[in-house]
Enzyme design. Sequence first.
Site, PDB file in Angstrom:
ATOM      1  N   LYS A  27      -6.825   9.104  10.006  1.00 31.86           N
ATOM      2  CA  LYS A  27      -6.756   7.700   9.619  1.00 31.86           C
ATOM      3  C   LYS A  27      -6.464   6.815  10.821  1.00 31.86           C
ATOM      4  CE  LYS A  27      -6.013   4.068   6.955  1.00 31.86           C
ATOM      5  NZ  LYS A  27      -6.188   3.661   5.583  1.00 31.86           N
ATOM      6  N   ASP A  60      -6.209   2.706  -3.186  1.00 31.19           N
ATOM      7  CA  ASP A  60      -5.147   2.153  -2.331  1.00 31.19           C
ATOM      8  C   ASP A  60      -3.886   1.895  -3.153  1.00 31.19           C
ATOM      9  OD1 ASP A  60      -3.880   1.381  -0.030  1.00 31.19           O
ATOM     10  OD2 ASP A  60      -4.813  -0.598   0.065  1.00 31.19           O
ATOM     11  N   HIS A  82      -8.601   1.556   8.479  1.00 38.55           N
ATOM     12  CA  HIS A  82      -8.082   0.286   7.967  1.00 38.55           C
ATOM     13  C   HIS A  82      -8.702  -0.780   8.869  1.00 38.55           C
ATOM     14  CE1 HIS A  82      -4.916  -2.305   6.022  1.00 38.55           C
ATOM     15  NE2 HIS A  82      -5.435  -3.091   6.951  1.00 38.55           N
ATOM     16  N   HIS A 120      -1.496   6.288  -1.707  1.00 34.17           N
ATOM     17  CA  HIS A 120      -0.196   6.399  -1.026  1.00 34.17           C
ATOM     18  C   HIS A 120       0.767   7.043  -2.010  1.00 34.17           C
ATOM     19  CE1 HIS A 120      -1.332   3.742   2.318  1.00 34.17           C
ATOM     20  NE2 HIS A 120      -2.079   3.162   1.409  1.00 34.17           N
ATOM     21  N   HIS A 177     -10.950   0.303   1.640  1.00 34.77           N
ATOM     22  CA  HIS A 177     -10.549  -0.880   0.863  1.00 34.77           C
ATOM     23  C   HIS A 177     -11.189  -2.163   1.378  1.00 34.77           C
ATOM     24  CE1 HIS A 177      -7.691  -0.917   4.155  1.00 34.77           C
ATOM     25  NE2 HIS A 177      -6.868  -0.074   3.605  1.00 34.77           N
ATOM     26  N   HIS A 223      -8.317   7.305  -1.749  1.00 35.27           N
ATOM     27  CA  HIS A 223      -7.296   6.610  -0.915  1.00 35.27           C
ATOM     28  C   HIS A 223      -6.038   6.365  -1.753  1.00 35.27           C
ATOM     29  CE1 HIS A 223      -6.300   3.317   2.235  1.00 35.27           C
ATOM     30  NE2 HIS A 223      -5.237   3.434   1.444  1.00 35.27           N
TER      31      HIS A 223
HETATM   32  C1  NCD Z   1      -0.408   0.000   2.028  1.00 27.91           C
HETATM   33  C2  NCD Z   1       1.008   0.610   1.945  1.00 27.91           C
HETATM   34  O1  NCD Z   1       1.847   0.011   1.267  1.00 27.91           O
HETATM   35  O2  NCD Z   1       1.227   1.682   2.503  1.00 27.91           O
HETATM   36  N1  NCD Z   1      -0.316  -1.397   1.705  1.00 27.91           N
HETATM   37  C3  NCD Z   1      -1.321  -2.194   1.278  1.00 27.91           C
HETATM   38  O3  NCD Z   1      -1.103  -3.389   1.108  1.00 27.91           O
HETATM   39  N2  NCD Z   1      -2.515  -1.722   1.029  1.00 27.91           N
HETATM   40  C4  NCD Z   1      -0.988   0.246   3.358  1.00 27.91           C
HETATM   41  C5  NCD Z   1      -2.473   0.010   3.458  1.00 27.91           C
HETATM   42  O4  NCD Z   1      -3.272   0.799   2.967  1.00 27.91           O
HETATM   43  O5  NCD Z   1      -2.867  -1.005   4.053  1.00 27.91           O
HETATM   44 ZN    ZN Z   2      -3.746   2.136   1.810  1.00 27.86          ZN
END
Ligand code: NCD
Ligand code: ZN
Length: 345
Positions: free
Chosen positions: A99, A247, A136, A15, A174, A13
């Site tokens: 997702k 995450d 999520h 970003h 998460h 996971h």
């Molecule tokens: C994530 C993001 O910034 O894209 N933020 C977070 O607090 N985890 C999004 C997510 O996975 O919830």
């Molecule tokens: Zn995330």
Amino acid sequence: MEEIEITKPDDWHVHFRDREILREVVPETTRNFARAIVMPNLIPPILNGKQAIKYKERIKKVIPKTDDFEPFMTIYLTEKTSKNDLKEAYNNNAVFAAKLYPAGATTNSDSGVKDIKKIMPVLETMAKVGMPLLIHGEVTHKEVDIFDREKVFINQNLDFICKELPELKITLEHITTEDATMYVNQSNRNLVATITPHHLALNRNAIFVGGIRPHNYCLPILKREKHRRALIEVATNGNKKFFLGTDTAPHFASHKENCCGCAGIFNATYCMSILAQIFEDNNSIKNLEKFTSLNGSKHYGLSKNKTKIKLLKRNNPIVFKKQIKVGNNSISVFNPDFPVYWEVI
Ligand code: NCD
Ligand code: ZN
């Protein structure tokens, strides 16, 4: 000095964002991880196979030549997602999973799903073709306390999906609560969960130590100590249903240190060091490899990575860099504020 060698980890996971942030954060992951599932919550989101393929090309362009890394792409589900497009994207290997963001649950989730019943036909198709669903797991109702949103989602939504579609492969992402560890552990269906390093490292006090700490704000929000202990237990005991999804979620520091600071912790840089420390502190360093490198690939039916990484325990705590520069902006690097002696070498 102690040294351990483990199969190269995967991050189920991440970003990566896009453009100038993408360029700076991708190497932070590819240094220590061989594969990652890449989240689709860009602005605008990745809604179909074509967009996922283009995004994958942009990611591949910024992977350092020295790193061998494979990004696994995802599609962002909306109430308008076409089940045929989704099936085609999966069967063509354009994407690995889809997702589910409940609308408004987190960063860039406005076009997410308001009513789960509306996407049941899409989920049914996913179950048929064997496409994994990543969730999520938080409700967004104003009347539900932010610390209870995961538990309520499990009771109201996850349980419904699990019962309606017993064949669907689900990853509850998460996770942050004892309730989630119990629900996933007791389920005898194809349900697993990912856990982040920050939810293993911190409890909710960390958001308020001596003042408000925007860099410890993420969603799902940090929980009480008893929940952190429950996560530690399932992560460190080798349980196959739980594995790493960091995450890692980069935001400009100015967007977090703000009167409406955004959610997300950028933890890619020292993730493996922090995890090794946590596992050692819990007398479980022998199970680190299962959590970071074996359980996830096994669950997804993939072979484990052939290469290895080494971690060395230093005599003194390692000194973390504080930030990563992106043009004139910066992204703060997660530091759990306890001494970390392990270094990837
Ligand atoms: C994530 C993001 O910034 O894209 N933020 C977070 O607090 N985890 C999004 C997510 O996975 O919830
Ligand atoms: Zn995330």
